[in-house]
Design a protein around this motif. Structure first.
Motif, PDB file in Angstrom:
ATOM      1  N   ALA A 155     -11.694  53.574 143.393  1.00 56.83           N
ATOM      2  CA  ALA A 155     -12.640  52.465 143.280  1.00 56.83           C
ATOM      3  C   ALA A 155     -13.515  52.436 144.520  1.00 56.83           C
ATOM      4  O   ALA A 155     -13.107  52.874 145.599  1.00 56.83           O
ATOM      5  N   ASP A 156     -14.720  51.915 144.355  1.00 57.01           N
ATOM      6  CA  ASP A 156     -15.622  51.753 145.498  1.00 57.01           C
ATOM      7  C   ASP A 156     -15.220  50.563 146.351  1.00 57.01           C
ATOM      8  O   ASP A 156     -15.516  50.512 147.545  1.00 57.01           O
ATOM      9  N   ALA A 157     -14.542  49.592 145.736  1.00 58.12           N
ATOM     10  CA  ALA A 157     -14.047  48.424 146.468  1.00 58.12           C
ATOM     11  C   ALA A 157     -12.863  47.851 145.713  1.00 58.12           C
ATOM     12  O   ALA A 157     -12.863  47.783 144.476  1.00 58.12           O
ATOM     13  N   TYR A 158     -11.852  47.456 146.478  1.00 56.32           N
ATOM     14  CA  TYR A 158     -10.694  46.767 145.929  1.00 56.32           C
ATOM     15  C   TYR A 158     -10.768  45.310 146.387  1.00 56.32           C
ATOM     16  O   TYR A 158     -10.807  45.035 147.596  1.00 56.32           O
ATOM     17  N   LEU A 159     -10.823  44.390 145.431  1.00 56.53           N
ATOM     18  CA  LEU A 159     -10.966  42.976 145.750  1.00 56.53           C
ATOM     19  C   LEU A 159      -9.636  42.263 145.562  1.00 56.53           C
ATOM     20  O   LEU A 159      -9.024  42.336 144.481  1.00 56.53           O
ATOM     21  N   LEU A 160      -9.202  41.566 146.617  1.00 57.99           N
ATOM     22  CA  LEU A 160      -7.928  40.855 146.590  1.00 57.99           C
ATOM     23  C   LEU A 160      -8.172  39.397 146.233  1.00 57.99           C
ATOM     24  O   LEU A 160      -8.432  38.557 147.095  1.00 57.99           O
ATOM     25  N   PRO A 185       0.923  40.332 152.970  1.00 62.75           N
ATOM     26  CA  PRO A 185       2.026  41.085 152.354  1.00 62.75           C
ATOM     27  C   PRO A 185       1.544  42.109 151.337  1.00 62.75           C
ATOM     28  O   PRO A 185       2.096  43.216 151.250  1.00 62.75           O
ATOM     29  N   LEU A 186       0.528  41.756 150.569  1.00 66.63           N
ATOM     30  CA  LEU A 186       0.009  42.693 149.572  1.00 66.63           C
ATOM     31  C   LEU A 186      -0.640  43.892 150.248  1.00 66.63           C
ATOM     32  O   LEU A 186      -0.414  45.047 149.833  1.00 66.63           O
ATOM     33  N   LEU A 187      -1.404  43.644 151.296  1.00 74.85           N
ATOM     34  CA  LEU A 187      -2.005  44.748 152.050  1.00 74.85           C
ATOM     35  C   LEU A 187      -0.950  45.723 152.547  1.00 74.85           C
ATOM     36  O   LEU A 187      -1.115  46.949 152.457  1.00 74.85           O
ATOM     37  N   ALA A 188       0.132  45.174 153.080  1.00 77.92           N
ATOM     38  CA  ALA A 188       1.176  46.009 153.679  1.00 77.92           C
ATOM     39  C   ALA A 188       2.010  46.741 152.637  1.00 77.92           C
ATOM     40  O   ALA A 188       2.630  47.759 152.946  1.00 77.92           O
ATOM     41  N   SER A 189       2.022  46.244 151.411  1.00 75.19           N
ATOM     42  CA  SER A 189       2.911  46.810 150.391  1.00 75.19           C
ATOM     43  C   SER A 189       2.291  47.958 149.607  1.00 75.19           C
ATOM     44  O   SER A 189       2.980  48.613 148.825  1.00 75.19           O
ATOM     45  N   ILE A 190       0.997  48.208 149.809  1.00 73.04           N
ATOM     46  CA  ILE A 190       0.284  49.183 148.985  1.00 73.04           C
ATOM     47  C   ILE A 190      -0.091  50.413 149.808  1.00 73.04           C
ATOM     48  O   ILE A 190      -0.546  50.291 150.955  1.00 73.04           O
ATOM     49  N   ALA A 191       0.074  51.575 149.220  1.00 77.92           N
ATOM     50  CA  ALA A 191      -0.399  52.816 149.835  1.00 77.92           C
ATOM     51  C   ALA A 191      -1.857  53.007 149.422  1.00 77.92           C
ATOM     52  O   ALA A 191      -2.154  53.614 148.395  1.00 77.92           O
ATOM     53  N   ALA A 235     -10.149  53.441 152.063  1.00 73.66           N
ATOM     54  CA  ALA A 235     -10.474  52.500 150.989  1.00 73.66           C
ATOM     55  C   ALA A 235     -11.123  51.239 151.550  1.00 73.66           C
ATOM     56  O   ALA A 235     -10.756  50.747 152.612  1.00 73.66           O
ATOM     57  N   LEU A 236     -12.117  50.715 150.815  1.00 68.90           N
ATOM     58  CA  LEU A 236     -12.724  49.437 151.140  1.00 68.90           C
ATOM     59  C   LEU A 236     -11.942  48.358 150.403  1.00 68.90           C
ATOM     60  O   LEU A 236     -11.931  48.327 149.163  1.00 68.90           O
ATOM     61  N   VAL A 237     -11.297  47.491 151.173  1.00 64.74           N
ATOM     62  CA  VAL A 237     -10.477  46.422 150.604  1.00 64.74           C
ATOM     63  C   VAL A 237     -11.008  45.102 151.156  1.00 64.74           C
ATOM     64  O   VAL A 237     -11.141  44.937 152.376  1.00 64.74           O
ATOM     65  N   ALA A 238     -11.328  44.175 150.275  1.00 64.22           N
ATOM     66  CA  ALA A 238     -11.894  42.897 150.710  1.00 64.22           C
ATOM     67  C   ALA A 238     -11.110  41.746 150.112  1.00 64.22           C
ATOM     68  O   ALA A 238     -10.763  41.767 148.922  1.00 64.22           O
ATOM     69  N   HIS A 239     -10.823  40.735 150.941  1.00 60.17           N
ATOM     70  CA  HIS A 239     -10.217  39.518 150.397  1.00 60.17           C
ATOM     71  C   HIS A 239     -11.310  38.494 150.114  1.00 60.17           C
ATOM     72  O   HIS A 239     -12.456  38.620 150.565  1.00 60.17           O
ATOM     73  N   ARG A 290     -10.705  50.151 155.327  1.00 58.39           N
ATOM     74  CA  ARG A 290     -11.935  49.489 155.781  1.00 58.39           C
ATOM     75  C   ARG A 290     -11.906  48.071 155.221  1.00 58.39           C
ATOM     76  O   ARG A 290     -11.993  47.869 154.015  1.00 58.39           O
ATOM     77  N   GLY A 291     -11.762  47.097 156.099  1.00 54.26           N
ATOM     78  CA  GLY A 291     -11.580  45.725 155.654  1.00 54.26           C
ATOM     79  C   GLY A 291     -12.883  44.992 155.441  1.00 54.26           C
ATOM     80  O   GLY A 291     -13.905  45.295 156.064  1.00 54.26           O
TER      81      GLY A 291
END
Length: 263
Positions: free
Chosen positions: A67-72, A81-87, A92-96, A113-114
Motif C-alpha cells: 500500500a502507498d499508505a497504511y491508515l490507523l 501497541p498496534l504499531l509494535a505488533s506488526i512487521a 512503509a508510510l503509516v499514519a494515525h 515513515r510516520g
C-alpha cells in the motif's frame, strides 16, 4: 479540493466510526482501499463490502498487502501497541488519525515513515460527513510522506493544514470544548426540560442563534446571561433549582465563575 494525479493504494486498519466514513470517501475520491482489518472481523467485512476490491484481513501476519499508505483508524490507546505488533514493509508510510497523539509515537519504529492524517470532525453512525468541508491536519516524518498525505487529504477536502504535534494537541483540546463539552451541556439542558415536562424543541432557536453568533463574532465578546450581568438573585435561584443534581449544580457554579473571570 486539489486534484490528485494518481490513485493511491490504502491499507485501512480499523472499521469503527471514522473508518466507516473515511473508507467510502477514499474510494469515492478514486483511491483503492486494498484491505480492511479490524479486531472484530465482522465489522471489517461489513465495511469492505462498501469498498470496491477491498479484501478483509483477519490477521496482520506478514507480509501485509502493499500500500502507498497504511491508515490507523483505531483508538488512540491502541496505536502504539498496534504499531509494535506488526512487521511493516520496509519504509512503509503509516499514519494515525488521532488529534492528541504526537508524531513521536512512531519513534519506536525506525523502519516506518510516520505520519498524521487527522480529520477535525465528529463521527456518528447514520450521519453523513461533508468531506470537502472537513479540515484535514497533516504531519509527517519526512517530505515524501508529507507529500503523499497532503495529496491524499487534498483529494477529500478543501481545507488541508500542516500542523505540528503541539498545534494539533491545542486544536484537539479546543475541539473537545466546542463539540464534546457543548454536547454534554445540551444533554443536561435536555434532561432538565424533560423533568419539567417540556419539549426539547423549545431550545432549538436559542441554540441556533447562539452558535451562529459565536461563529460570527469572538465568543467571549458576545456572552450573555445572568453571569455576565452578575445577577445574584437569578444565579442563586438557578443554583437552588439544581439541588437535586449536585454535579450539575457544581458545574453551573464553576461555569459562572469562568464566565465572570473573562469579564
Amino acid at each position: 479540493m486539489h486534484p490528485i494525479n494518481s490513485m493511491l493504494r490504502i491499507g485501512l486498519l480499523g472499521a469503527g466510526r471514522v473508518a466507516s466514513q473515511l473508507g467510502p470517501a477514499l474510494a469515492a475520491a478514486g483511491h483503492h482501499v486494498v484491505f480492511v482489518w479490524n479486531r472484530t472481523p465482522a465489522a471489517a467485512e461489513t465495511l469492505a463490502k462498501r469498498l470496491p476490491g477491498a479484501q478483509v484481513l483477519t490477521t496482520l501476519t506478514p507480509p501485509l498487502p502493499p500500500a502507498d499508505a497504511y491508515l490507523l483508524a483505531v483508538p488512540d490507546a491502541a496505536v502504539a501497541p498496534l504499531l509494535a505488533s506488526i512487521a511493516w514493509p520496509a519504509g512503509a508510510l503509516v499514519a494515525h488519525l488521532a488529534g492528541a497523539l504526537p508524531l513521536a509515537v512512531f519513534a519506536a519504529q525506525p523502519g516506518v515513515r510516520g505520519g498524521v492524517f487527522y480529520p477535525l470532525q465528529t463521527f456518528s453512525p447514520g450521519r453523513a460527513i461533508d468531506w470537502p468541508t472537513v479540515p484535514l491536519c497533516i504531519e509527517a516524518s519526512d517530505l515524501a510522506a508529507e507529500t503523499t498525505l497532503l495529496a491524499l487529504a487534498g483529494s477529500l477536502s478543501r481545507h488541508v493544514l500542516r500542523l505540528d504535534s503541539a498545534q494539533r494537541l491545542k486544536l484537539h483540546v479546543a475541539a473537545v470544548f466546542a463539540n464534546n463539552f457543548t454536547n454534554h451541556l445540551l444533554g443536561i439542558a435536555d434532561a432538565l426540560l424533560a423533568e419539567a415536562d417540556l419539549p426539547p424543541e423549545l431550545l432549538a432557536p436559542l441554540v441556533r442563534e447562539t452558535v451562529d453568533k459565536a461563529l460570527a463574532n469572538p465568543p467571549f465578546a458576545v456572552q450573555t446571561g445572568p453571569a455576565v450581568r452578575r445577577d445574584a438573585p437569578t444565579l442563586a435561584a438557578h443554583t437552588a433549582a439544581l439541588a437535586g443534581h449536585p454535579a450539575w449544580q457544581a458545574l453551573y457554579v464553576q461555569l459562572t465563575a469562568s464566565i465572570q473571570a473573562q469579564l
